[in-house]
Design an enzyme around this catalytic site. Structure first.
Site, PDB file in Angstrom:
ATOM      1  N   HIS A   1     -18.531  35.126  -8.126  1.00  0.00           N
ATOM      2  CA  HIS A   1     -17.438  34.174  -8.303  1.00  0.00           C
ATOM      3  C   HIS A   1     -17.459  33.381  -9.762  1.00  0.00           C
ATOM      4  CE1 HIS A   1     -14.645  31.080  -5.716  1.00  0.00           C
ATOM      5  NE2 HIS A   1     -14.326  31.201  -7.143  1.00  0.00           N
TER       6      HIS A   1
ATOM      7  N   ARG B   1      -9.531  34.720  -3.116  1.00  0.00           N
ATOM      8  CA  ARG B   1     -10.476  34.161  -2.051  1.00  0.00           C
ATOM      9  C   ARG B   1     -10.686  35.408  -1.246  1.00  0.00           C
ATOM     10  NH1 ARG B   1     -10.987  30.415  -4.794  1.00  0.00           N
ATOM     11  NH2 ARG B   1     -10.725  28.122  -4.526  1.00  0.00           N
TER      12      ARG B   1
ATOM     13  N   GLU C   1     -18.880  32.772   1.108  1.00  0.00           N
ATOM     14  CA  GLU C   1     -19.825  32.683  -0.100  1.00  0.00           C
ATOM     15  C   GLU C   1     -20.979  31.659   0.227  1.00  0.00           C
ATOM     16  OE1 GLU C   1     -17.545  32.226  -3.611  1.00  0.00           O
ATOM     17  OE2 GLU C   1     -16.326  33.616  -3.366  1.00  0.00           O
TER      18      GLU C   1
HETATM   19  C1  DGY Z   1     -10.986  27.651  -8.280  1.00  0.00           C
HETATM   20  O1  DGY Z   1     -10.805  26.897  -9.167  1.00  0.00           O
HETATM   21  O2  DGY Z   1     -10.236  27.740  -7.368  1.00  0.00           O
HETATM   22  C2  DGY Z   1     -11.788  28.907  -8.463  1.00  0.00           C
HETATM   23  O3  DGY Z   1     -12.123  29.627  -7.670  1.00  0.00           O
HETATM   24  C3  DGY Z   1     -13.100  28.496  -9.148  1.00  0.00           C
HETATM   25  O4  DGY Z   1     -13.297  29.270 -10.118  1.00  0.00           O
END
Ligand code: DGY
Length: 321
Positions: A286, A239, A268
C-alpha cells in the site's frame, strides 16, 4: 479564544504535526502506536475533532459511541470506506477527505505495478538476489511489453485519468468504464464502455481505480475474470476488496491471467498468503501515496479542512455521499 482540540490518531510527517500543533490543541501519537477501537474512543474524550487515517475503522458502532463533543472527522486519505458515512451523518458529524493531492503519486505506482507485472519483476528480482542468475539468455525471463496494448481503466476519476495519461506515453490504447461517460475533454481519447463485460473483453491490462462501494466490492471475481483476454494483467491501486482474492489467485496460478500488480489487499496487512507464493504477482505494501511530498500535501489538506470547519466555513472536501 481557546483552540479546537483534535486527536491525531497516527504519527504524521513533521511539518504536518508542527502545523497541527500551531493551529489546534492537538494530541499526537509520537510512537505511532496502532490505534484500537478503545484507544480512539478514549482519545476522543474532550476533543472537538478527529484526524484519522485508513487504518482506523470508524464503523457505525464506534461512531455512535464517540463523545458528543466530536463535530468533525478529517481523514488523511482520499478513500473513506473505513468510515461509516451514514452513521456520521446521523450524528451530525462532518467527514472530509484529501482528494487531488495523491493523484500523481498513486498513478506513478500504478505504472510501476504495470511494468513490474508485465516484465516478471518478482521472479527476476528473486533470481538475481538468490544467486540463481547464470547468464543472459535469449529466451530467459521473457515478459510482455505495454506498448501497443489495450489498457482498461475501471473508474476514470482523477487517479484513473492520471494513470491513463502516463500509459498513453507508453503507447497504450486507453479504454474505460465509469458510472457515467465523461466529457470528451476528460476522456482525452479514451474509449468508453457502457458495462464492465465490454471493458473487460478488451483489457490486455486492467487497472482498478474505482472506490470500494457495495457495487464494486469483489467485482473482479470468478464470473468476470473469464471475460478478460487470456493472459491479461490486473493492476490494483484502489482497494483490495474490489477483488475476490480466491478467484484472482486461482486465475494467476493456472495462467489464465498472466500477472498481477497489487498495492492494496483485503484485510491489510494480512493479505491472502497464497499471493506470496505466486511468482507472477508483483506486490507492494500500500505505497500509492507514500512519498514525502504527497504525505505532506495530504496532511496539509486534512488540516485545511479542519481549519475551515472550525473557522465556520464549509471545508472544501466535505464527503457528501
Ligand atoms: C487513500 O488515501 O485512500 C490511500 O489509499 C492511502 O494511500
Amino acid at each position: 479564544m481557546s483552540r479546537p482540540r483534535i486527536l491525531v490518531t497516527r504519527k504524521l510527517p513533521p511539518d504536518v504535526e508542527a502545523r497541527a500543533l500551531s493551529h489546534f490543541e492537538a494530541t499526537l501519537n509520537p510512537d505511532d502506536t496502532l490505534p484500537t477501537r478503545e484507544s480512539i474512543l478514549a482519545g476522543a474524550e474532550g476533543k472537538d475533532g478527529l484526524l484519522v487515517t485508513v487504518t482506523d475503522k470508524l464503523d457505525a458502532g464506534l461512531i455512535a459511541a464517540l463523545p458528543a463533543s466530536i463535530r468533525i472527522i478529517s481523514t488523511f486519505s482520499v478513500g473513506y470506506d473505513h468510515i461509516d458515512i451514514a452513521a456520521a451523518r446521523a450524528r451530525g458529524i462532518a467527514v472530509t477527505n484529501t482528494p487531488d493531492v495523491l493523484t500523481d503519486a498513486t498513478a506513478e505506482i500504478a505504472l510501476l505495478l504495470m511494468l513490474g507485472a508485465a516484465r516478471n519483476a518478482t521472479s527476476a528480482i528473486a533470481t538475481l538476489r538468490e544467486g540463481r542468475w547464470k547468464n543472459w539468455a535469449p529466451t530467459g525471463m521473457l515478459g510482455t511489453e505495454l506498448s501497443g496494448k489495450r489498457l482498461g481503466i475501471l473508474g476514470l476519476g482523477r487517479i484513473g485519468r492520471a494513470t491513463a495519461a502516463r500509459a498513453r506515453a507508453f503507447g497504450m490504447e486507453i479504454h474505460y468504464h465509469s458510472r457515467q461517460r465523461l466529457s470528451p475533454e476528460l476522456e482525452d481519447g479514451a474509449i468508453y464502455h457502457a458495462d464492465i463485460a465490454s471493458l473487460f473483453g478488451v483489457s490486455d491490462v486492467l487497472s482498478i481505480h474505482c472506490a470500494s462501494t457495495p457495487e464494486t466490492r469483489r467485482i473482479l471475481n470468478r464470473d468476470t475474470i473469464p471475460l478478460l483476454p487470456e493472459g491479461a494483467i490486473i493492476v490494483n491501486t484502489a482497494r483490495g476488496d474490489i477483488v475476490d482474492d480466491e478467484a484472482l489467485i486461482e486465475a494467476l496460478a493456472s495462467g489464465r491471467l498472466g500477472a498481477a500488480g497489487l498495492d492494496v489487499f483485503a484485510n491489510e496487512p494480512n493479505l491472502h498468503p497464497a499471493y506470496l507464493g505466486l511468482s507472477n504477482a508483483f506486490l507492494l505494501p500500500h505505497l500509492g501515496s507514500a512519498t514525502l511530498e504527497t504525505r505532506n500535501a495530504m496532511g496539509f489538506r486534512a488540516l485545511d479542512n479542519l481549519e475551515a470547519f472550525f473557522g465556520g466555513k464549509t471545508p472544501q472536501d466535505l464527503v457528501t455521499n
